[in-house]
Design a protein around this motif. Structure first.
Motif, PDB file in Angstrom:
ATOM      1  N   SER A  12       0.837  -1.206   0.000  1.00  0.00           N
ATOM      2  CA  SER A  12       0.000   0.000   0.000  1.00  0.00           C
ATOM      3  C   SER A  12       0.869   1.252   0.000  1.00  0.00           C
ATOM      4  O   SER A  12       0.497   2.272  -0.581  1.00  0.00           O
ATOM      5  N   ARG A  15       1.802   1.797  -3.603  1.00  0.00           N
ATOM      6  CA  ARG A  15       0.648   2.304  -4.369  1.00  0.00           C
ATOM      7  C   ARG A  15       0.456   3.793  -4.112  1.00  0.00           C
ATOM      8  O   ARG A  15       0.232   4.567  -5.050  1.00  0.00           O
ATOM      9  N   ARG A  16       0.547   4.211  -2.850  1.00  0.00           N
ATOM     10  CA  ARG A  16       0.400   5.637  -2.520  1.00  0.00           C
ATOM     11  C   ARG A  16       1.537   6.468  -3.113  1.00  0.00           C
ATOM     12  O   ARG A  16       1.315   7.589  -3.586  1.00  0.00           O
ATOM     13  N   GLN A  32      -6.952   0.731  -7.442  1.00  0.00           N
ATOM     14  CA  GLN A  32      -5.703   0.150  -6.991  1.00  0.00           C
ATOM     15  C   GLN A  32      -5.974  -1.305  -6.640  1.00  0.00           C
ATOM     16  O   GLN A  32      -7.032  -1.629  -6.110  1.00  0.00           O
ATOM     17  N   ALA A  34      -4.087  -4.988  -4.990  1.00  0.00           N
ATOM     18  CA  ALA A  34      -2.982  -5.500  -4.181  1.00  0.00           C
ATOM     19  C   ALA A  34      -2.425  -6.814  -4.713  1.00  0.00           C
ATOM     20  O   ALA A  34      -1.415  -7.296  -4.211  1.00  0.00           O
TER      21      ALA A  34
END
Length: 125
Positions: A12, A15-16, A32, A34
């Protein structure tokens, strides 16, 4: 018209980071994921133009996911972003349809250069 972007990484934080570094691009982040299974479902449902894709993920790795994305829509522009410093993996990804490849950790300059190249190619410039 804004390009539709899907960010796929099991981290995460990553992704950010990608999302934050691409804020100034004319991209609409449509989701998004995972893992590769989530990513394939989102590609079918949301039809992104551009996908950032990690290689090492649970459930379905990035290469298998890339193959599925290319089967669903071969026009999708996939940028591989991975911690695997393995040249062969990069060549395999490019051979299977990825349009770009970069290694983690990414910094904003490298990401910008990679996306400038990816989107410029996409626009036919």
């Amino acid at each position: 018209m804004k390009k539709r972007l899907l960010i796929v990484d099991d981290s995460s934080v990553m992704r950010r980071t990608i999302e934050k570094n691409l804020e100034n691009y004319d991209l609409e982040i449509i989701g998004q994921a995972a893992n590769g299974v989530e990513a394939v479902q989102m590609v079918m449902d949301k039809k992104p133009d551009v996908v950032t894709l990690d290689i090492t993920m649970p459930e379905m790795d990035g290469i298998a996911c890339l193959e599925e994305i290319m089967r669903i829509n071969p026009e999708t522009k996939v940028m591989i972003i991975t911690a695997l410093a393995d040249k062969l993996t990069g060549l395999i990804a490019l051979d299977r349809g990825a349009r770009g490849f970069m290694y983690k950790p990414v910094n904003s300059d490298d990401l910008s250069r990679a996306f400038d190249k990816l989107l410029k190619r996409e626009d036919g410039e």
